[in-house]
Design an enzyme around this catalytic site. Structure first.
Site, PDB file in Angstrom:
ATOM      1  N   SER A  81     -26.879  63.439  58.089  1.00  0.00           N
ATOM      2  CA  SER A  81     -25.540  63.690  58.613  1.00  0.00           C
ATOM      3  C   SER A  81     -24.541  62.673  58.066  1.00  0.00           C
ATOM      4  CB  SER A  81     -25.585  63.681  60.148  1.00  0.00           C
ATOM      5  OG  SER A  81     -24.414  64.244  60.700  1.00  0.00           O
ATOM      6  N   ASP A 251     -27.586  75.460  60.034  1.00  0.00           N
ATOM      7  CA  ASP A 251     -26.891  74.192  60.301  1.00  0.00           C
ATOM      8  C   ASP A 251     -25.393  74.432  60.431  1.00  0.00           C
ATOM      9  OD1 ASP A 251     -25.921  71.569  60.381  1.00  0.00           O
ATOM     10  OD2 ASP A 251     -27.439  70.853  58.978  1.00  0.00           O
ATOM     11  N   HIS A 284     -29.050  71.359  62.347  1.00  0.00           N
ATOM     12  CA  HIS A 284     -28.775  69.975  61.977  1.00  0.00           C
ATOM     13  C   HIS A 284     -29.779  68.970  62.545  1.00  0.00           C
ATOM     14  CE1 HIS A 284     -25.938  67.465  59.879  1.00  0.00           C
ATOM     15  NE2 HIS A 284     -25.798  66.660  60.908  1.00  0.00           N
TER      16      HIS A 284
END
Length: 309
Positions: A81, A251, A284
């Site tokens: 991330s 995601d 994610h």
């Protein structure tokens, strides 16, 4: 901390350690593990005068300098991330290259134009980051007033389900244990700076991977010598740097269209130096906390790292 929420045999840092790697873990500024300063207290707004620009320019290079000073060895970097964004931004400016052996990017975030996370999109489109700044807030803490009240109001928007807060931010994760989600929500989200959230909002609204925009030509000129913020050029990343990139079809933060834009900037990368993995059902958080990530992601990643030795 989120790397260590599953049982030990499912956590990447411990898997790497069990395979002979020397593992170092860093925390971002503002989290409860990183609130000390040589002169500033977190109650002082100056403590929060930073965005991911500073993480890329100062914090990650400082971590690399420290580790290299302790070990004398080149480093394999793993980012997830925001850790992918700051790592790539730093590498694109040549800051880590001499101490870097390879890079792994999980759920990479460099462009956010196609972000579909329900709560994230509502917050970004309604400029909650800028509202927080206009309220004089320096710390972006979703657990504290008045931000908590503001976010709660947005939880009533169509399509936003804050009863599943993790999914509201990350998309529908396929492979998390309920116990892991509960542990995650007890500890997250951690604080960041309002300026950092404004910068991420600029990335979403502007679609350009650029430094922080101070809002007017004179302020930008004072910081960058130009009326517009300088752009990070990912094509500056050394073409022979081994890169492992894994992204997911579900995601909502790292949308596959944005990842394709990132891959386009790496199209001239040396043959055999870029390993790309696409996992259709991953969102994610699955890349860090998925119960099957050990086999699907961490196994191939471990092989990638061993191939660099």
């Amino acid at each position: 901390m989120i790397w260590l929420l599953n049982p030990p045999e499912q956590d990447l840092p411990l898997i790497l350690a069990d395979n002979g790697f020397d593992v170092w873990m860093a925390n971002s500024r503002g989290t409860r593990f990183s609130r000390r300063h040589t002169s500033l207290d977190p109650a002082n707004p100056d403590f929060w005068n930073w965005s991911w620009d500073e993480l890329a320019a100062f914090d990650i290079p400082a971590v690399f300098e420290f580790i290299h000073g302790q070990t004398g060895k080149k480093i394999d970097y793993v980012g997830h991330s925001l850790g992918t964004l700051t790592g790539l931004a730093s590498i694109s400016e040549g800051r880590l290259v001499d101490k870097l052996r390879s890079v792994a990017l999980l759920g990479p975030v460099t462009y956010l134009s196609h972000m579909t996370t329900p709560l994230g999109v509502v917050l970004a489109k309604n400029s909650v980051d800028q509202i927080a700044m206009s309220l004089g807030l320096a710390e972006f803490n979703l657990g504290a007033k008045p931000l908590a009240d503001l976010v709660q109001d947005f939880c009533h928007f169509p399509g936003v389900d804050c009863f599943n807060l993790l999914a509201a931010f990350t998309g529908s994760n396929c492979c998390l244990n309920d116990s892991t989600i509960n542990l995650f929500l007890k500890n997250e989200p951690q604080s960041s700076s309002v300026k950092n959230m404004v910068h991420l909002g600029q990335l979403f609204r502007g679609g350009v991977l650029a430094k922080y925009d101070y809002g007017n030509a004179s302020s930008n000129a004072a910081h960058y010598g130009d009326a517009r913020p300088l752009v990070y050029n990912l094509s500056n990343i050394p073409r022979d740097l081994p890169i492992f990139l894994s992204y997911g079809g579900q995601d909502a933060l790292s949308d596959k269209r944005d990842v394709q834009q990132q891959l386009e900037s790496l199209k001239l990368h040396d043959a055999g130096k870029l390993t790309v993995q696409f996992i259709e059902d991953y969102a994610h958080a699955d890349f860090v906390m998925g119960v099957n990530a050990k086999d699907i992601v961490f196994g191939p990643l471990l092989s990638f790292f061993k191939n660099q030795q």
